[in-house]
Design a protein around this motif. Structure first.
Motif, mmCIF file in Angstrom:
data_model
loop_
_atom_site.group_PDB
_atom_site.id
_atom_site.type_symbol
_atom_site.label_atom_id
_atom_site.label_comp_id
_atom_site.label_asym_id
_atom_site.label_seq_id
_atom_site.Cartn_x
_atom_site.Cartn_y
_atom_site.Cartn_z
ATOM 1 N N ILE A 138 43.695 21.900 32.334
ATOM 2 C CA ILE A 138 42.477 22.450 32.164
ATOM 3 C C ILE A 138 41.392 21.669 32.554
ATOM 4 O O ILE A 138 40.476 22.175 33.092
ATOM 5 C CB ILE A 138 42.284 22.958 30.702
ATOM 6 C CG1 ILE A 138 43.581 23.580 29.985
ATOM 7 C CG2 ILE A 138 40.910 23.364 30.227
ATOM 8 C CD1 ILE A 138 43.454 25.145 30.705
ATOM 9 N N VAL A 176 41.135 22.118 36.126
ATOM 10 C CA VAL A 176 40.551 23.404 36.513
ATOM 11 C C VAL A 176 39.155 23.420 36.433
ATOM 12 O O VAL A 176 38.427 23.970 37.056
ATOM 13 C CB VAL A 176 41.307 24.765 35.865
ATOM 14 C CG1 VAL A 176 40.545 25.961 35.744
ATOM 15 C CG2 VAL A 176 42.731 24.857 36.164
ATOM 16 N N ARG A 177 38.692 23.029 35.064
ATOM 17 C CA ARG A 177 37.194 22.675 35.167
ATOM 18 C C ARG A 177 36.428 21.777 36.252
ATOM 19 O O ARG A 177 35.629 22.277 36.535
ATOM 20 C CB ARG A 177 37.064 22.085 33.581
ATOM 21 C CG ARG A 177 35.684 22.109 33.220
ATOM 22 C CD ARG A 177 35.481 21.585 31.806
ATOM 23 N NE ARG A 177 36.162 21.955 30.827
ATOM 24 C CZ ARG A 177 37.158 21.543 30.050
ATOM 25 N NH1 ARG A 177 37.563 20.113 30.369
ATOM 26 N NH2 ARG A 177 37.781 22.217 29.264
ATOM 27 N N HIS A 218 49.496 31.931 36.966
ATOM 28 C CA HIS A 218 50.393 30.871 36.011
ATOM 29 C C HIS A 218 51.896 31.740 36.486
ATOM 30 O O HIS A 218 52.173 32.471 35.961
ATOM 31 C CB HIS A 218 49.990 31.132 34.591
ATOM 32 C CG HIS A 218 50.855 30.125 33.752
ATOM 33 N ND1 HIS A 218 50.637 30.279 32.296
ATOM 34 C CD2 HIS A 218 51.526 29.144 34.066
ATOM 35 C CE1 HIS A 218 51.320 29.140 31.936
ATOM 36 N NE2 HIS A 218 52.113 28.513 32.883
ATOM 37 N N ALA A 255 37.613 29.927 34.650
ATOM 38 C CA ALA A 255 38.393 30.301 35.740
ATOM 39 C C ALA A 255 39.291 31.621 35.478
ATOM 40 O O ALA A 255 39.172 32.123 34.272
ATOM 41 C CB ALA A 255 39.604 29.205 35.813
ATOM 42 N N GLU A 256 39.653 32.266 36.373
ATOM 43 C CA GLU A 256 40.328 33.775 36.110
ATOM 44 C C GLU A 256 41.891 32.999 35.924
ATOM 45 O O GLU A 256 42.469 32.529 36.784
ATOM 46 C CB GLU A 256 40.260 34.432 37.425
ATOM 47 C CG GLU A 256 40.668 36.047 37.443
ATOM 48 C CD GLU A 256 40.425 36.674 38.384
ATOM 49 O OE1 GLU A 256 39.682 36.345 39.183
ATOM 50 O OE2 GLU A 256 40.893 37.817 38.216
ATOM 51 N N TYR A 257 42.415 33.697 34.730
ATOM 52 C CA TYR A 257 43.908 33.384 34.757
ATOM 53 C C TYR A 257 44.726 34.525 34.962
ATOM 54 O O TYR A 257 44.183 35.723 34.326
ATOM 55 C CB TYR A 257 43.902 33.056 33.205
ATOM 56 C CG TYR A 257 45.465 32.736 32.561
ATOM 57 C CD1 TYR A 257 46.110 33.853 32.071
ATOM 58 C CD2 TYR A 257 46.001 31.847 32.968
ATOM 59 C CE1 TYR A 257 47.286 33.713 31.578
ATOM 60 C CE2 TYR A 257 47.579 31.499 32.461
ATOM 61 C CZ TYR A 257 47.915 32.515 31.789
ATOM 62 O OH TYR A 257 49.292 32.057 31.369
ATOM 63 N N PHE A 264 43.903 31.176 38.512
ATOM 64 C CA PHE A 264 44.961 30.439 38.266
ATOM 65 C C PHE A 264 46.309 31.468 38.015
ATOM 66 O O PHE A 264 46.196 32.249 37.187
ATOM 67 C CB PHE A 264 44.918 29.522 36.947
ATOM 68 C CG PHE A 264 45.932 28.782 36.539
ATOM 69 C CD1 PHE A 264 45.719 27.940 35.568
ATOM 70 C CD2 PHE A 264 47.400 28.530 37.088
ATOM 71 C CE1 PHE A 264 46.798 27.040 35.269
ATOM 72 C CE2 PHE A 264 47.982 28.110 36.897
ATOM 73 C CZ PHE A 264 48.015 27.100 35.732
ATOM 74 N N CYS A 297 41.427 28.262 30.903
ATOM 75 C CA CYS A 297 40.986 28.806 31.898
ATOM 76 C C CYS A 297 39.726 29.665 31.595
ATOM 77 O O CYS A 297 38.773 29.527 32.491
ATOM 78 C CB CYS A 297 41.969 29.573 32.646
ATOM 79 S SG CYS A 297 43.358 28.697 33.448
ATOM 80 N N ASP A 298 39.884 30.615 30.786
ATOM 81 C CA ASP A 298 38.816 31.213 30.276
ATOM 82 C C ASP A 298 37.592 30.326 29.790
ATOM 83 O O ASP A 298 36.311 30.929 30.182
ATOM 84 C CB ASP A 298 39.099 32.282 28.990
ATOM 85 C CG ASP A 298 40.441 33.284 29.498
ATOM 86 O OD1 ASP A 298 40.988 33.827 28.578
ATOM 87 O OD2 ASP A 298 40.451 33.267 30.818
ATOM 88 N N CYS A 337 36.513 27.822 30.896
ATOM 89 C CA CYS A 337 35.805 26.970 32.223
ATOM 90 C C CYS A 337 35.674 27.913 33.346
ATOM 91 O O CYS A 337 35.198 27.567 34.241
ATOM 92 C CB CYS A 337 36.591 25.796 32.750
ATOM 93 S SG CYS A 337 38.169 26.267 33.306
ATOM 94 N N GLN A 361 45.763 29.580 29.041
ATOM 95 C CA GLN A 361 44.877 30.831 29.367
ATOM 96 C C GLN A 361 43.414 30.551 28.795
ATOM 97 O O GLN A 361 42.398 31.011 29.373
ATOM 98 C CB GLN A 361 45.515 32.047 28.783
ATOM 99 C CG GLN A 361 44.635 33.230 29.041
ATOM 100 C CD GLN A 361 45.378 34.549 28.649
ATOM 101 O OE1 GLN A 361 46.490 34.464 28.042
ATOM 102 N NE2 GLN A 361 44.707 35.868 28.873
#
Lengths: 303, 778
Positions: free
Chosen positions: A202, A205-206, A219, A276-278, A217, A271-272, A274, A268
């Motif tokens: 995370i 990703v951030r 997964h 980001a799309e999961y 992302f 990602c949410d 920061c 998840q």
């Protein structure tokens, strides 16, 4: 005529399914060339966005005279400039990505990821954007920067073709490195099973998200990792470390699914958080559907 | 309880295997590659080597299954109950000839021991039920067997055949060894060898090391399971009179004389018995019966005589008048060759003969010769009795004295003058006693007489004129050669009297005359003797006195012999006529001259025992094969042929006759074991020839084994020494009590095994299902 390396990952069925779609930047991207993506730079051939109060030094051409007439105050127009988009695929090639399920004849995780990455890169290329590729395990293996051109696409495909799973996973480190090397904002598509320290993942990703990248992302997990369908006692061997652990699936299945669910939720939610799309991808599902749903979702969500 | 196959108990060692497996069983799990183990926990491995039993009840059931299997394979046997247990039974029937002894059965009927043995065997075989198995061995001449696993019917069929052996058979020890071989590999609670026998020692006397070792090996292998049961069938029946042997007295039997057959009679009873023995020569029985009393175990030689009137090859049979319970040994057969009497012509040239011929002396003096207590008036006469008279007396004293037996010699006496009227061919020997001269024609006749293979004896005492003698006999004539073997010299007197030369007296006539009891040559003393000189060619000294003085010279003339005595038989010449040697030596000389010095002993064989016979006689010359036939068959065929019925078949008693016998290089034939009886050895018969001339056949007598007539029984202690604790003795009434009791437990063990196995399988299934449910619940 010998086939070009990596061509095998351009599945005609997949390409056909996304033929009418395009990958649009969800956020503002900075491209080198005028393209279809919103660019944070104001200039010509841009779209009017809003007004702001005139300050000495602003160019007089940007003054909205109609607004002056109406309000007897000086306001300037602000415009968005369309530019080409950099799309970078970060492909996890660690050992865990080499898993292929025991049952069925579906693709292994790495193959699935390569096919997904190849389709995305082709889509990007087709819409005259710049695809790029980074493969990694504990460190970056290959860094192919985003560029336009068919030759570049084939370069990416060749790298995909030569890719083999191995090594351990250390996503956080890789993301930081990638973030430092990216000079322009673009779309970063991460395709990985995420097996590392979730906090590290995370955090990585951030790192990318706060720099303004549009992070997606994917997964990617095998169906057996998701459902854990095993019955008989077996000695499970870690594909990255080689450690074996004897386990009774029947006895541990419930606990496994709980832990796995928690892991997935953590990824998840991270990602949410920061931005980001999961996207959760089960290798049991066809790639074209995964990609199509993703592109449609982005179109629906995009501005 | 006991185990029939205890070696299988080694399988109990396998009971440890399930226990060890329960303790150390480790599962081998497949290795599955998996992306990440972060969501899996290490399973606690319960199946490791730990001193803790898993599923103890299932383990116990498995152990029980193994235990029952081992016990079933080891064949546990329980000696309970009254049901007869399975056994391996070999019935041995003693078929030696002593088993022909007649006894009384339960119904008072007279049966032989062999028949009683068959009855007991039938009882035994009829009582056999599966899974017991039986075999029958008949120990006769050979070992006849019905293999293991016959049906009782098959075994009984063998028993129906007459098994008796005429001899002692192959022996009980050999039969028991063969029975032990048949028990090899068979395992039941009892392996029995039941011997139905009369326990006569003779049947147990035939033992070979191989047989004893085979029995010993069986005893070691089967241990207490082997039982050798001797069933005594004879009980207290051991009374028997038997003729166990026979011989001819004297060297030969001659026409006109009496055959003396000496029969050995044995009383094997425990009481005194009187035996009456009768002799038969050929098919004619002698009227005289000799009786002898014998104490318990006593033996006696009975002299049986029969007068024989013609020369023949015949046989004599000595038989007990009252047959007893073992009739086979009440008869003894003996071949008998009756030779023609030797005829001797005595030409007496002494003065006494002349006087007698002139009627001047009485021949009655001969009646007094040799008798004790003769009147003194005759004593002086005895001293001067003619040697020719003495010679006649010595040649056949029995005939001269009118006694019952003789020497097979008939003599006739003539004077030299009467010689020309006598047909010389009727005689084998002519004795010229003190004959000095004869006409030339007679000399030629004598020459021819000798040349034809006859013999001429010269006695030269005081009456013999040497000059005339030499001119007549020692010189050849125009148509003849010299007859005398030497020239006669003057009479000499010897003081002290001459004795014989101590060494070098090797003439066959003189053999056997060195024993003072039999007759000692060296007791001879010669007071007067003629000189003998100028031995003819081929002549030799038969008897010499000390100083190499020849006393008797022998010569040959073509096929005949001539012997010249330098002394007469008058008592003033020598003491020859007074010695024990005198008649015997003369008879021996007569045998020698007539070619009958070596007498063939009668061909006597023992039943069931092979033998070798000498067939070098002239009648079998050039034959490479001879035949042995039943004498009864040949006689019957001969009679039929003479009666005009040539196609009479041979008697069934000798179906395998005649037997062809090859003659070996040393002129002998091997005779196989035969049953008692009379046989004839002859040249092979030509097609169409029936019976055959008697002169070409020789009788061979086969008599029962004398050992079988002795009722001596084997001591029980001897049986124990032979076979230890494996042997026991029972009486015939106990035969059916020999079966062991009990039963094998394997049917119950197998049933329990099946149940235990089912329980183990069921418990295994239930435990697995429970385990699955537990996992599913977890």
């Amino acid at each position: 005529m010998p086939e070009s390396p990596g061509i095998r990952f351009l599945d005609p069925a997949v390409l056909r399914s996304i033929a009418s779609l395009e990958l649009k930047a969800r956020l503002l991207v900075e491209g080198l060339y005028a393209s279809r993506h919103r660019c944070p730079f104001y200039g010509y051939s841009v779209e009017f966005v809003d007004h702001r109060e005139y300050t000495p030094g602003d160019e007089p051409r940007t003054i909205d005279w109609k607004m002056l007439a109406r309000t007897e105050r000086y306001f300037v127009k602000r415009f968005e400039m369309e530019s080409n988009m950099n799309v970078l695929c970060l492909l996890d090639a660690s050992g865990s990505m080499g898993y292929r399920g025991q049952y069925g004849t579906r693709l292994g995780k790495l193959e699935y990821a390569c096919t997904l990455a190849a389709a995305l890169c082709y889509l990007v290329y087709r819409q005259q954007d710049s695809p790029g590729l980074v493969t990694f395990d504990t460190a970056i293996r290959d860094f192919v920067p985003s560029r336009q051109g068919q030759r570049h696409l084939f370069t990416i495909l060749a790298r995909l073709d030569a890719l083999a799973a191995g090594g351990e996973t250390r996503l956080g480190n890789v993301f930081r490195t990638v973030a430092q090397r990216l000079t322009r904002r673009g779309i970063v598509v991460l395709i990985s099973d995420g097996y590392g320290d979730p906090d590290e993942v995370i955090d990585g990703v951030r790192h990318l998200a706060v720099r303004g990248h549009d992070v997606a992302f994917f997964h990617l997990l095998d169906s057996e990792e998701v459902t854990f369908p095993f019955q008989a006692l077996a000695s499970f061997q870690d594909l990255e470390t080689g450690v074996q652990r004897m386990s009774d699936p029947l006895r541990q299945r419930k606990a496994y699914l709980e832990r796995f669910g928690r892991f997935r939720e953590a990824i998840q939610s991270g990602c949410d958080a920061c931005g980001a799309e999961y996207r959760f991808v089960d290798t049991a599902g066809p790639i074209e559907r995964v990609l199509r749903e993703y592109l449609l979702y982005r179109r629906k969500r995009g501005r | 309880m006991s185990f029939l196959f205890p070696v299988m108990l080694a399988g109990l060692a396998g009971l440890g295997v399930p226990a060890i497996l329960h303790l150390i069983a480790r599962q081998r799990f497949p290795v599955l590659p998996f992306p990440s183990l972060r969501f899996l926990q290490q399973e606690e491995r319960t199946n490791v080597f730990a001193w803790k039993l898993v599923d103890p009840w299932q383990l116990l059931l498995r152990l029980l299954v193994l235990l029952l299997l081992v016990l079933a394979m080891a064949r546990l046997h329980a000696p309970w109950g009254e049901r007869a247990a399975a056994r391996n039974l070999v019935v041995v029937l003693d078929a030696s000839s002593s088993m022909n002894l007649e006894v009384e059965d339960e119904g008072g009927r007279r049966v032989t021991l062999a028949e009683r043995a068959r009855q007991e065997a039938r009882k035994l075989l009829s009582s056999i039920r599966p899974p017991s198995q039986c075999a029958v061995l008949v120990a006769g001449d050979s070992l006849r067997a019905v293999g293991l696993q016959p049906s009782p019917e098959e075994a009984l069929a063998v028993l129906g055949a007459p098994p008796a052996s005429p001899g002692r058979g192959v022996g009980i020890v050999g039969a028991v060894a063969a029975a032990c071989q048949r028990l090899r590999g068979r395992r039941e609670i009892r392996s029995q060898i039941v011997v139905l026998t009369d326990r006569r020692a003779s049947a147990f006397g035939v033992r070979s090391l191989k047989d004893l070792e085979a029995i010993d090996a069986a005893r070691k292998k089967l241990g207490s399971k082997l039982e050798i049961v001797m069933v005594d069938l004879a009980g207290s029946s051991d009374e028997n009179l038997a003729i166990t042997g026979g011989r001819l007295r004297g060297a030969a039997v001659r026409v006109g004389d009496e055959a003396h057959v000496v029969a050995r009679v044995v009383n094997s009873s425990q009481q005194e018995k009187t035996a009456s023995v009768r002799l038969a020569v050929g098919e004619r029985e002698e009227p005289l019966i000799k009786t002898v009393s014998l104490g318990p175990g006593g033996e006696a030689d009975v002299d049986l005589t029969a007068r024989v009137d013609r020369s023949a090859r015949t046989f004599a049979q000595a038989r007990l008048r009252e047959p007893d319970r073992l009739p086979g040994d009440d008869l003894f057969r003996l071949p008998l060759n009756v030779a023609d009497a030797r005829r001797i012509l005595l030409v007496d040239g002494s003065r006494e003969a002349e006087n007698e011929a002139a009627g001047q002396t009485s021949p009655a003096v001969l009646g007094g010769f040799g008798q004790a207590g003769q009147p003194k008036s005759d004593a002086a006469r005895v001293e001067t009795v003619s040697g020719a008279v003495i010679l006649r007396f010595a040649l056949n004293p029995g005939r001269e004295l009118g006694l019952a037996y003789g020497t097979g010699i008939t003599t006739a006496a003539v004077t030299p003058e009467a010689l020309s009227g006598v047909p010389l061919s009727q005689y084998e020997i002519i004795v010229l006693y003190d004959v000095s001269s004869l006409p030339e024609t007679l000399l030629e006749d004598l020459d021819g007489f000798v040349r034809q293979g006859r013999s001429l004896l010269f006695f030269a005492s005081r009456s013999c004129h040497a000059l005339k003698f030499n001119r007549t006999f020692a010189a050849s004539g125009p148509k003849r050669s010299a007859i005398a073997p030497a020239r006669l010299g003057n009479e000499r007197e010897f003081e002290p009297p001459l004795t014989l030369l101590q060494s070098g007296q090797r003439h066959p006539v003189l053999a056997g005359f060195r024993d003072p009891l039999q007759g000692d040559l060296f007791a001879l003393r010669f007071m007067k003797a003629r000189e003998l000189t100028g031995l003819a060619d081929g002549a030799s000294v038969l008897l010499a006195a000390a100083g190499d003085v020849p006393l008797v010279v022998e010569g040959g003339l073509d096929r005949g012999r001539t012997v010249l005595f330098s002394f007469g038989l008058e008592l003033d010449q020598s003491n020859f006529a007074r010695t024990r040697v005198f008649p015997a030596l003369l008879w021996r000389l007569v045998d020698y001259l007539t070619g009958q010095l070596d007498h063939r002993t009668p061909d006597l064989l023992t039943a069931s025992t092979p033998g070798v016979l000498d067939v070098s006689e002239p009648s079998f010359a050039l034959a490479s094969t001879l035949e042995l036939s039943s004498a009864a068959a040949r006689m019957e065929a001969t009679r039929a042929s003479e009666a005009g019925r040539p196609d009479v078949p041979a008697p069934a008693a000798a179906p395998s006759m005649p037997i062809a016998l090859p003659v070996s290089e040393d002129r002998t034939v091997w005779i196989p074991p035969l049953s008692p009886g009379l046989y004839q050895l002859h040249k092979p018969q030509q097609p169409g020839e029936v019976g055959g001339r008697v002169t070409d056949a020789r009788y061979v007598a086969v008599n029962p084994d004398p050992a079988e007539s002795l009722m001596a029984r084997l001591d029980p202690g001897e049986l124990t020494r032979l076979w230890g604790d494996s042997v026991r003795m029972v009486h015939s009434g106990e035969v059916l009590d020999l079966a062991p009791n009990g039963f094998e437990l394997w049917p119950f063990l197998v049933s329990a095994l099946v149940l235990a196995y089912a329980a183990e399988a069921g418990s295994g299934w239930w435990l697995t299902a429970r385990r699955e449910r537990q996992r599913a619940n977890e």
